[in-house]
Motif scaffolding. Structure first.
Motif, mmCIF file in Angstrom:
data_model
loop_
_atom_site.group_PDB
_atom_site.id
_atom_site.type_symbol
_atom_site.label_atom_id
_atom_site.label_comp_id
_atom_site.label_asym_id
_atom_site.label_seq_id
_atom_site.Cartn_x
_atom_site.Cartn_y
_atom_site.Cartn_z
ATOM 1 N N GLY A 13 -86.414 -4.070 -15.624
ATOM 2 C CA GLY A 13 -85.246 -4.260 -14.755
ATOM 3 C C GLY A 13 -84.602 -2.940 -14.423
ATOM 4 O O GLY A 13 -85.288 -2.008 -14.024
ATOM 5 N N GLY A 14 -83.266 -2.832 -14.636
ATOM 6 C CA GLY A 14 -82.646 -1.534 -14.386
ATOM 7 C C GLY A 14 -81.193 -1.592 -13.957
ATOM 8 O O GLY A 14 -80.525 -2.630 -14.077
ATOM 9 N N ASP A 15 -80.715 -0.462 -13.445
ATOM 10 C CA ASP A 15 -79.312 -0.317 -13.052
ATOM 11 C C ASP A 15 -78.975 -1.261 -11.903
ATOM 12 O O ASP A 15 -79.662 -1.281 -10.878
ATOM 13 C CB ASP A 15 -79.036 1.120 -12.568
ATOM 14 N N TYR A 16 -77.898 -1.968 -12.096
ATOM 15 C CA TYR A 16 -77.475 -2.935 -11.086
ATOM 16 C C TYR A 16 -75.974 -2.749 -10.903
ATOM 17 O O TYR A 16 -75.237 -2.679 -11.887
ATOM 18 C CB TYR A 16 -77.818 -4.340 -11.584
ATOM 19 N N ASN A 17 -75.533 -2.659 -9.661
ATOM 20 C CA ASN A 17 -74.121 -2.385 -9.385
ATOM 21 C C ASN A 17 -73.467 -3.496 -8.568
ATOM 22 O O ASN A 17 -73.056 -3.282 -7.428
ATOM 23 C CB ASN A 17 -73.988 -1.042 -8.654
ATOM 24 N N PRO A 18 -73.324 -4.673 -9.165
ATOM 25 C CA PRO A 18 -72.770 -5.803 -8.412
ATOM 26 C C PRO A 18 -71.327 -5.559 -7.969
ATOM 27 O O PRO A 18 -70.859 -6.190 -7.027
ATOM 28 C CB PRO A 18 -72.860 -6.966 -9.410
ATOM 29 N N GLU A 19 -70.625 -4.621 -8.656
ATOM 30 C CA GLU A 19 -69.226 -4.369 -8.251
ATOM 31 C C GLU A 19 -69.151 -3.889 -6.801
ATOM 32 O O GLU A 19 -68.118 -3.995 -6.159
ATOM 33 C CB GLU A 19 -68.543 -3.372 -9.209
ATOM 34 N N GLN A 20 -70.276 -3.379 -6.273
ATOM 35 C CA GLN A 20 -70.273 -2.948 -4.873
ATOM 36 C C GLN A 20 -70.445 -4.130 -3.917
ATOM 37 O O GLN A 20 -70.399 -3.963 -2.703
ATOM 38 C CB GLN A 20 -71.416 -1.945 -4.634
ATOM 39 N N ARG A 349 -80.542 -2.855 -6.634
ATOM 40 C CA ARG A 349 -80.181 -3.010 -5.214
ATOM 41 C C ARG A 349 -79.582 -1.705 -4.685
ATOM 42 O O ARG A 349 -78.690 -1.134 -5.300
ATOM 43 C CB ARG A 349 -79.197 -4.171 -5.003
ATOM 44 N N GLN A 350 -80.089 -1.309 -3.528
ATOM 45 C CA GLN A 350 -79.670 -0.056 -2.900
ATOM 46 C C GLN A 350 -78.208 -0.151 -2.435
ATOM 47 O O GLN A 350 -77.820 -1.155 -1.849
ATOM 48 C CB GLN A 350 -80.573 0.115 -1.677
ATOM 49 N N SER A 351 -77.442 0.890 -2.696
ATOM 50 C CA SER A 351 -76.041 0.852 -2.263
ATOM 51 C C SER A 351 -75.965 1.034 -0.746
ATOM 52 O O SER A 351 -76.883 1.563 -0.120
ATOM 53 C CB SER A 351 -75.250 1.948 -2.968
ATOM 54 N N ASP A 364 -84.039 -3.275 -1.025
ATOM 55 C CA ASP A 364 -83.464 -2.250 -0.144
ATOM 56 C C ASP A 364 -82.510 -2.867 0.878
ATOM 57 O O ASP A 364 -82.173 -4.042 0.802
ATOM 58 C CB ASP A 364 -84.576 -1.427 0.520
ATOM 59 N N HIS A 365 -82.070 -2.079 1.861
ATOM 60 C CA HIS A 365 -81.074 -2.579 2.826
ATOM 61 C C HIS A 365 -81.606 -3.750 3.649
ATOM 62 O O HIS A 365 -80.845 -4.612 4.083
ATOM 63 C CB HIS A 365 -80.625 -1.449 3.760
ATOM 64 N N TYR A 366 -82.894 -3.792 3.829
ATOM 65 C CA TYR A 366 -83.487 -4.916 4.559
ATOM 66 C C TYR A 366 -83.187 -6.220 3.825
ATOM 67 O O TYR A 366 -82.855 -7.235 4.432
ATOM 68 C CB TYR A 366 -84.991 -4.656 4.711
ATOM 69 N N GLY A 367 -83.296 -6.168 2.505
ATOM 70 C CA GLY A 367 -82.818 -7.307 1.714
ATOM 71 C C GLY A 367 -83.831 -8.387 1.418
ATOM 72 O O GLY A 367 -83.475 -9.431 0.882
ATOM 73 N N GLY A 368 -85.094 -8.157 1.740
ATOM 74 C CA GLY A 368 -86.102 -9.185 1.473
ATOM 75 C C GLY A 368 -86.949 -8.842 0.260
ATOM 76 O O GLY A 368 -86.924 -7.715 -0.238
ATOM 77 N N SER A 369 -87.708 -9.842 -0.200
ATOM 78 C CA SER A 369 -88.622 -9.572 -1.314
ATOM 79 C C SER A 369 -90.038 -9.328 -0.780
ATOM 80 O O SER A 369 -90.951 -9.070 -1.562
ATOM 81 C CB SER A 369 -88.613 -10.739 -2.299
ATOM 82 N N ASP A 370 -90.197 -9.404 0.521
ATOM 83 C CA ASP A 370 -91.536 -9.189 1.103
ATOM 84 C C ASP A 370 -91.724 -7.726 1.498
ATOM 85 O O ASP A 370 -91.918 -7.400 2.662
ATOM 86 C CB ASP A 370 -91.752 -10.119 2.303
ATOM 87 N N THR A 371 -91.600 -6.839 0.508
ATOM 88 C CA THR A 371 -91.822 -5.413 0.778
ATOM 89 C C THR A 371 -92.879 -4.898 -0.196
ATOM 90 O O THR A 371 -93.116 -5.494 -1.251
ATOM 91 C CB THR A 371 -90.536 -4.587 0.533
ATOM 92 N N ARG A 372 -93.473 -3.772 0.173
ATOM 93 C CA ARG A 372 -94.495 -3.180 -0.701
ATOM 94 C C ARG A 372 -93.887 -2.854 -2.071
ATOM 95 O O ARG A 372 -94.470 -3.151 -3.110
ATOM 96 C CB ARG A 372 -95.041 -1.896 -0.055
ATOM 97 N N VAL A 373 -92.705 -2.249 -2.039
ATOM 98 C CA VAL A 373 -92.090 -1.840 -3.306
ATOM 99 C C VAL A 373 -91.814 -3.063 -4.184
ATOM 100 O O VAL A 373 -92.116 -3.061 -5.380
ATOM 101 C CB VAL A 373 -90.793 -1.035 -3.044
#
Ligand code: GLA
Ligand code: ZN
Length: 676
Positions: A13-20, A349-351, A364-373
């Motif tokens: 997992g990793g760093d997550y900044n939901p406060e944003q 999630r990207q700020s 990323d900003h696109y917001g989908g799960s259908d990405t290479r990354v």
């Protein structure tokens, strides 16, 4: 024996900044769905949340955080909970300017950035401790919270009056009398003697900066101050009622702190790894980051956590290259091979704005799960689940390399023989890599580490000897170890005073030589070394050396190689002396990597050190983790062409291709029950 922290699985997992994103409940909801899809089981929360947690002095808002921790937990996702001291709200700096850092020029910083606070300021400590206590009270016993992440990437120093005062106290405790300090620091040089501790100030670009012992002690003090701050935060968490283990995320080769001093303050070590993959051959990058993993594991000699890594490209390097397909998995499994019990990213999630809006993220900003990354992250999650039984296992080493931060500080500050670059880290890395290329696990250790576990020990450029280190090395060789010393070793004591009477200090007899002079080469110069016919190791090659060439006066050591050029042509370049039950080798010059590969191959054989793998092709990394009952052998191909490594006897495949051929970036994990 310290308690080992394990989770019975790999954290992913990793760093997550939901406060944003508090004004976007829709996003917070899909995030959790995506996490599950990517096999994410852990997030790090709250790292930069101070302004949201305490928007006005003493006014706490934990509800949003409690809700998120709870929502995650309901879906089986754990939380690593951070204390937010890495960055602070504006009200704090405005009301209490003492919390802001003062630089070496004695200028107080303005509000801004992060990591911009004084580690001494009583106000800063009080405010963060109040918050930490409350955080601990509210969430420190939540079943979803598994670990405290104290602050963020500790670093930097503060020269404010409060820190100066603490520095003087620290010196008083260390030296007792000012005469002693003057003597140890050699202050008579340039008439810089102190009459009292009150006169001492931290180094400054506008003032004292070439009193090497002052510089060295200041750096030691900065580490102690930082650890003290860390402990103050940990204490507040305990007071709040939580007994959870604590970690702090450390950084790649960070020279501002001496990480070995964090050993006791941390229950588990974690660190942030951002290698610049694809800049040079992947194998070279892998060796470099492998060395850092091993250094981090060495702090507590226990499994560690990869706290941050980038799922794609960072945004802060001069050139931010994408990871090629397969690189993320290979890099993640490399961390695991070296003893990590996690693969965590910055960031989930990207700020949307500010300085990290283009930093790689799982979503990323696109917001989908259908990405290479996203797909590659998911694959990492799947593989970690498949190999979950490996979590918590150990990495044992028969070989070690000394890489000591205090030595690094002193050596680089020394003024001479090369001021452009002493190539200390390069020299350590070359030796580390050469040992790894023999298919061996390698520990990267400091002068404090116990040596008896190792059959072969490389001690490159150990310029500074802490009190008694020469004894420790000699005893190691006498007891049967193979000790590989190099040029520029045993030159100064703990306060950077040169040893009198010859160097390497205390080891001239053991090595059978005395270092007489050292030649610094221009960058365009080189020399070479040629083998002595019939040298006992059977070295046949001729190798280039650069940068530094030491001229030694031989006493009773065997010469294995000699210089081929310059006025010291024919002088010894590699020597050996039997010492008790062991061996002392002395490498006189900064040799090319091929020398170390061939030399360590022979020296390891002589020392009876064997790899699990008979033949290790160039670019293939061989690493072993083990429990009492089982061995896990990681084979990773970091070269750019397919390589073949046969399965050694008794191993079955746990993960990876069912053939001996490993494609570039492929990993194969083998498993074997131990006998008996
Ligand atoms: C560091 C920090 C993170 C983030 C990343 C970006 O590791 O800890 O907050 O800034 O760098 O790579
Ligand atoms: Zn300060």
């Amino acid at each position: 024996m310290e308690k080992k922290i394990t989770y019975g699985r790999f954290l992913h997992g990793g760093d997550y900044n939901p406060e944003q994103w508090l004004d976007r409940p829709d996003i917070l909801k899909t995030d959790i769905e995506y996490f599950k899809k990517a096999h994410i089981n852990t997030v790090s929360l709250g790292i930069f949340s101070w302004a949201v947690l305490e928007p006005r002095e003493g006014e706490y808002h934990f509800e949003w955080l409690e809700e998120i921790v709870e929502n995650l937990w309901k879906e089986g996702i754990s939380t690593i909970l951070a204390t937010p001291s890495g960055a602070r709200p504006k009200w704090l700096a405005d009301k209490y300017p003492e919390v802001l850092r003062v630089n070496g020029n004695r200028e107080r910083n303005l509000y801004g950035g992060r990591h911009n606070h004084c580690y001494t300021s009583p106000v800063y400590r009080e405010k963060i401790q109040n918050l930490d206590r409350e955080l601990s009270r509210r969430l420190g016993n939540h079943p979803g919270v598994i670990l405290w992440h104290i602050s963020n990437e500790f670093g930097g120093e503060c020269h404010c009056p409060l820190c100066q005062e603490k520095f003087r106290e620290w010196l008083k405790e260390k030296y007792h009398t000012i005469e002693n300090l003057n003597d140890r620091w050699c202050t008579t040089f340039w008439s810089h003697r102190y009459e009292s501790f009150d006169q001492v100030e931290s180094p400054s670009p506008r003032g004292e900066r070439e009193l090497h012992a002052l510089n060295l002690d200041w750096k030691r003090f900065v580490t102690d101050r930082t650890v003290d701050f860390l402990k103050a935060e940990a204490e507040a968490l305990r007071e709040g009622g939580s007994e959870l283990p604590v970690t702090a995320n450390l950084m790649y080769d960070y020279a501002g702190l001496d990480y070995k001093k964090f050993r006791e303050a941390l229950d588990i070590v974690s660190w942030d790894n951002y290698p610049g993959w694809h800049k040079k051959e992947e194998w070279l990058t892998a060796a470099d980051s492998g060395m850092q993993h091993d250094l981090m594991r060495g702090i507590k000699k226990a499994p560690f956590l990869l706290m941050e890594s980038c799922p794609s490209a960072t945004n802060w390097k001069p050139i931010n290259k994408l990871k090629k397909p397969g690189m993320l998995l290979a890099a993640s499994l490399q961390a695991v091979a070296h003893g990590s019990d996690s693969v965590l990213y910055f960031q989930l999630r990207q700020s949307r704005g500010a300085s990290e809006k283009f930093h790689g993220a799982v979503i990323d900003h696109y917001g989908g799960s259908d990405t290479r990354v996203f797909r590659e992250v998911t694959e990492v999650g799947e593989v970690l689940e498949k190999i979950q039984e490996i979590a918590g296992s150990d990495v044992k080493c028969q070989a070690a390399v000394l890489y000591d931060r205090e030595n690094d500080w002193a050596l680089k500050d020394a003024q001479g023989p090369r001021n452009e670059d002493m190539h200390y880290q390069d020299c350590v890395l070359k030796q580390y890599r050469a040992l790894r290329e023999q298919g061996l696990n390698v520990d990267v250790i400091s002068m404090e580490h116990e040596l008896s576990d190792y059959r072969i020990l490389a001690v490159p450029m150990a310029y500074l000897f802490k009190e008694g280190y020469e004894e420790k090395l000699r005893a190691y060789a006498e007891a049967g170890g193979t000790l590989v010393l190099s040029y520029w070793t045993g030159i100064v004591d703990e306060t950077d005073r040169c040893f009198l009477g010859g160097t390497p200090y205390g080891l001239m007899e053991a090595a059978g030589l005395r270092s007489a002079e050292i030649d610094a080469l221009f960058d365009w110069e080189q020399n070479y070394v040629i083998p002595e016919p019939d040298n006992h190791l059977g070295i046949r090659g001729t190798y280039v050396c650069r940068n530094l060439c030491e001229l030694v006066e031989l006493r009773d050591a065997e010469i294995l190689m000699r210089y081929g050029d310059d006025f010291y042509q024919g002088y010894p370049a590699l020597t050996h002396k039997a010492c008790g039950k062991g061996h002392v080798y002395y490498v006189c010059a900064d040799m090319e990597h091929d020398f170390y590969r061939d030399f360590f191959g022979k020296a390891a054989e002589e020392a009876g050190v064997r790899s699990e793998v008979e033949f290790v092709p160039e670019g293939v990394s061989v690493t072993l983790r083990e429990t009492e009952a089982v061995q896990y052998l990681f084979l990773q191909n970091f070269s750019r062409k397919p390589e073949t490594v046969a399965v050694p006897e008794g191993y079955e495949v746990l993960y990876g291709p069912n053939t001996d051929v490993l494609k570039p970036l492929q990993t194969r994990i083998l498993k074997k029950r131990k006998e008996g």
